[in-house]
Design a protein around this motif. Structure first.
Motif, PDB file in Angstrom:
ATOM      1  N   PRO A  96      29.123  30.247  38.963  1.00 31.07           N
ATOM      2  CA  PRO A  96      29.700  31.661  39.240  1.00 31.07           C
ATOM      3  C   PRO A  96      30.435  31.848  40.816  1.00 31.07           C
ATOM      4  O   PRO A  96      32.059  32.182  40.861  1.00 31.07           O
ATOM      5  N   TYR A  97      30.061  31.281  41.864  1.00 28.03           N
ATOM      6  CA  TYR A  97      30.680  31.760  43.366  1.00 28.03           C
ATOM      7  C   TYR A  97      31.839  29.784  42.665  1.00 28.03           C
ATOM      8  O   TYR A  97      32.733  31.293  44.094  1.00 28.03           O
ATOM      9  N   ALA A  98      31.008  29.678  42.770  1.00 29.85           N
ATOM     10  CA  ALA A  98      32.394  28.457  42.455  1.00 29.85           C
ATOM     11  C   ALA A  98      33.377  28.571  41.776  1.00 29.85           C
ATOM     12  O   ALA A  98      34.733  28.018  42.050  1.00 29.85           O
ATOM     13  N   SER A  99      33.368  29.236  40.988  1.00 29.24           N
ATOM     14  CA  SER A  99      34.655  29.696  39.849  1.00 29.24           C
ATOM     15  C   SER A  99      35.223  31.092  39.727  1.00 29.24           C
ATOM     16  O   SER A  99      35.882  30.913  39.575  1.00 29.24           O
ATOM     17  N   LEU A 100      34.528  31.854  41.257  1.00 27.52           N
ATOM     18  CA  LEU A 100      35.711  32.850  41.824  1.00 27.52           C
ATOM     19  C   LEU A 100      36.949  31.977  42.578  1.00 27.52           C
ATOM     20  O   LEU A 100      35.568  32.166  43.978  1.00 27.52           O
ATOM     21  N   ASN A 101      37.755  32.862  43.386  1.00 29.32           N
ATOM     22  CA  ASN A 101      38.352  33.228  44.279  1.00 29.32           C
ATOM     23  C   ASN A 101      37.452  33.858  45.251  1.00 29.32           C
ATOM     24  O   ASN A 101      37.325  35.279  44.886  1.00 29.32           O
ATOM     25  N   PRO A 102      36.642  33.494  46.826  1.00 26.59           N
ATOM     26  CA  PRO A 102      35.917  34.142  47.353  1.00 26.59           C
ATOM     27  C   PRO A 102      36.696  35.412  47.999  1.00 26.59           C
ATOM     28  O   PRO A 102      36.143  36.415  48.759  1.00 26.59           O
ATOM     29  N   ARG A 103      38.611  35.222  48.551  1.00 23.61           N
ATOM     30  CA  ARG A 103      38.697  35.759  49.135  1.00 23.61           C
ATOM     31  C   ARG A 103      39.674  37.002  48.500  1.00 23.61           C
ATOM     32  O   ARG A 103      40.160  37.915  48.317  1.00 23.61           O
ATOM     33  N   MET A 104      39.606  36.880  46.556  1.00 18.45           N
ATOM     34  CA  MET A 104      39.810  37.497  46.086  1.00 18.45           C
ATOM     35  C   MET A 104      38.770  38.760  44.965  1.00 18.45           C
ATOM     36  O   MET A 104      37.077  38.810  44.840  1.00 18.45           O
ATOM     37  N   SER A 105      39.247  40.126  45.712  1.00 22.31           N
ATOM     38  CA  SER A 105      38.114  41.314  45.070  1.00 22.31           C
ATOM     39  C   SER A 105      38.245  40.604  43.330  1.00 22.31           C
ATOM     40  O   SER A 105      38.191  39.889  42.445  1.00 22.31           O
ATOM     41  N   ILE A 106      36.188  41.466  42.980  1.00 23.40           N
ATOM     42  CA  ILE A 106      36.054  40.645  41.069  1.00 23.40           C
ATOM     43  C   ILE A 106      37.556  41.931  40.508  1.00 23.40           C
ATOM     44  O   ILE A 106      38.359  41.112  39.867  1.00 23.40           O
ATOM     45  N   GLY A 107      37.754  42.795  41.401  1.00 18.88           N
ATOM     46  CA  GLY A 107      38.767  43.380  40.076  1.00 18.88           C
ATOM     47  C   GLY A 107      40.168  42.515  40.062  1.00 18.88           C
ATOM     48  O   GLY A 107      40.563  41.894  39.171  1.00 18.88           O
ATOM     49  N   GLU A 108      40.530  41.491  41.070  1.00 17.68           N
ATOM     50  CA  GLU A 108      41.505  40.951  41.231  1.00 17.68           C
ATOM     51  C   GLU A 108      41.572  39.785  40.814  1.00 17.68           C
ATOM     52  O   GLU A 108      42.271  39.048  39.840  1.00 17.68           O
ATOM     53  N   SER A 109      40.782  39.528  40.557  1.00 17.79           N
ATOM     54  CA  SER A 109      39.611  38.441  39.856  1.00 17.79           C
ATOM     55  C   SER A 109      40.159  38.163  38.398  1.00 17.79           C
ATOM     56  O   SER A 109      40.682  37.713  37.375  1.00 17.79           O
ATOM     57  N   VAL A 110      39.693  39.670  37.374  1.00 25.39           N
ATOM     58  CA  VAL A 110      39.721  39.394  35.985  1.00 25.39           C
ATOM     59  C   VAL A 110      41.298  39.680  35.834  1.00 25.39           C
ATOM     60  O   VAL A 110      41.061  39.627  34.424  1.00 25.39           O
ATOM     61  N   ALA A 111      42.017  40.709  36.819  1.00 26.87           N
ATOM     62  CA  ALA A 111      43.582  41.288  36.237  1.00 26.87           C
ATOM     63  C   ALA A 111      43.871  39.821  36.234  1.00 26.87           C
ATOM     64  O   ALA A 111      44.683  39.641  35.665  1.00 26.87           O
ATOM     65  N   GLU A 112      43.785  38.740  37.135  1.00 23.83           N
ATOM     66  CA  GLU A 112      44.652  37.391  37.030  1.00 23.83           C
ATOM     67  C   GLU A 112      44.269  37.225  35.382  1.00 23.83           C
ATOM     68  O   GLU A 112      44.840  36.090  35.261  1.00 23.83           O
ATOM     69  N   GLY A 113      42.717  37.226  34.979  1.00 20.05           N
ATOM     70  CA  GLY A 113      42.701  36.729  33.909  1.00 20.05           C
ATOM     71  C   GLY A 113      43.777  37.280  32.923  1.00 20.05           C
ATOM     72  O   GLY A 113      43.941  36.716  31.638  1.00 20.05           O
ATOM     73  N   ILE A 114      43.919  38.524  32.685  1.00 17.40           N
ATOM     74  CA  ILE A 114      45.080  38.975  31.495  1.00 17.40           C
ATOM     75  C   ILE A 114      46.091  38.611  31.582  1.00 17.40           C
ATOM     76  O   ILE A 114      47.021  38.406  32.725  1.00 17.40           O
ATOM     77  N   ALA A 115      46.641  38.130  31.206  1.00 14.56           N
ATOM     78  CA  ALA A 115      47.421  37.091  29.949  1.00 14.56           C
ATOM     79  C   ALA A 115      48.727  38.613  30.275  1.00 14.56           C
ATOM     80  O   ALA A 115      49.197  39.655  30.633  1.00 14.56           O
ATOM     81  N   ALA A 116      49.627  37.888  31.666  1.00 14.95           N
ATOM     82  CA  ALA A 116      51.196  38.838  31.754  1.00 14.95           C
ATOM     83  C   ALA A 116      52.016  39.285  31.002  1.00 14.95           C
ATOM     84  O   ALA A 116      52.576  39.645  31.387  1.00 14.95           O
ATOM     85  N   GLY A 117      52.013  38.547  30.021  1.00 18.37           N
ATOM     86  CA  GLY A 117      52.534  39.328  28.649  1.00 18.37           C
ATOM     87  C   GLY A 117      52.441  40.132  28.861  1.00 18.37           C
ATOM     88  O   GLY A 117      52.897  41.630  27.345  1.00 18.37           O
ATOM     89  N   ARG A 118      51.172  40.851  28.105  1.00 17.44           N
ATOM     90  CA  ARG A 118      50.442  41.811  28.350  1.00 17.44           C
ATOM     91  C   ARG A 118      50.823  42.653  29.075  1.00 17.44           C
ATOM     92  O   ARG A 118      50.981  44.365  28.770  1.00 17.44           O
TER      93      ARG A 118
END
Length: 273
Positions: A96-118
């Motif tokens: 899980p550590y390698a799959s997350l950007n260490p410089r982004m907060s966990i909220g930012e990482s989850v928000a990045e996964g949300i489709a921009a169209g939504r």
């Protein structure tokens, strides 16, 4: 819910006489709303198969279909709208550590996964972020923390929330508990089972742990040397294996005898919260 089909898939690394075939003319399907467990020893090609499905490695032959429409193929690129449907397949990785950007907060990482169209505006995604963190049993008020501030189990929950943010219909879970302490493995597996029950999402669950696969999956596929050697309902495969490799795999587990019902339906730590 969607059906994932893998047809005559071949993945090779290298060229010429030194080329290595990691996946060799493999067929596999994940039915709508089902959990398919994929087991096999290290080096059998399980993770390579998963990466091929989500487009991280190229196909030498074969195709990946979602509801009968090709989303990835070795023979040219599918139409853009079909490639876009490929986003309905998401993957959670072993580390899980390698799959997350260490410089982004966990909220930012989850928000990045949300489709921009939504939610084109990132700030407008925050209610979804809070809901996703709550779904994986994390405190949404901790959305500002960095991955390094979390335990391995918590980071894997973040990775799961990020995958769910895209609203997938197929989830590929590649050894998601093997890098975790035994005390938290069961909690993560129970969470995945709960999410499947609530959403009906199809899951391809990859593991070398037969007990875990039996606990989670409806069907089981056994992989060896880049090929599927046996597949069927989980109880049938574990209790009455047909392929010699499957029999050897089961007999190698201490205390388990094929056909004796010795594989527990509850993995170690499954009672954890």
């Amino acid at each position: 819910m969607s059906v994932l089909e893998i047809r005559d898939l071949v993945v090779r690394f290298g060229t010429g006489p030194r080329a290595v075939t990691a996946v060799d003319h493999l067929d596999l399907s994940v039915g709508a709303g089902s959990i398919v467990g994929l087991v096999g020893e290290s080096g059998s090609g399980k993770s390579t198969l998963a990466r091929a499905v989500v487009g991280l490695v190229p196909l030498a032959a074969g195709e990946i279909l979602l509801d009968g429409e090709p989303i990835r193929t070795a023979a040219g690129r599918p139409r853009r709208e079909l490639r876009e449907r490929g986003r309905l397949i998401q993957m959670v990785f072993q580390d899980p550590y390698a799959s997350l950007n260490p410089r982004m907060s966990i909220g930012e990482s989850v928000a990045e996964g949300i489709a921009a169209g939504r939610r084109a505006d990132r700030s407008a995604r925050q209610p979804d972020v809070r809901e996703l963190l709550e779904r994986v049993r994390l405190n949404p008020d901790d959305a500002h923390v960095l991955p390094r501030q979390l335990s391995g189990g918590q980071r894997q929950r973040v990775a799961l929330a990020r995958a769910l943010a895209a609203r997938p219909e197929i989830l590929i879970a590649d050894e998601i508990s093997s890098a975790l302490d035994v005390s938290v493995q069961g909690a993560v597996l129970n969470l995945l089972r709960e999410i499947h029950r609530e959403t009906g999402i199809g899951v391809l669950f990859i593991s070398h742990n037969l007990a875990v696969v039996r606990y989670l999956s409806d069907r089981m596929a056994v992989m060896s040397g880049g090929r599927i050697v046996e597949t069927g309902p989980t109880e049938q495969v574990t209790e009455h294996p047909r392929a010699p490799y499957t029999k050897a795999l089961i007999s190698a587990v201490p205390g388990i005898a094929a056909g004796a019902g010795g594989i527990s339906r509850r993995p170690a730590g499954a009672a954890g919260a």
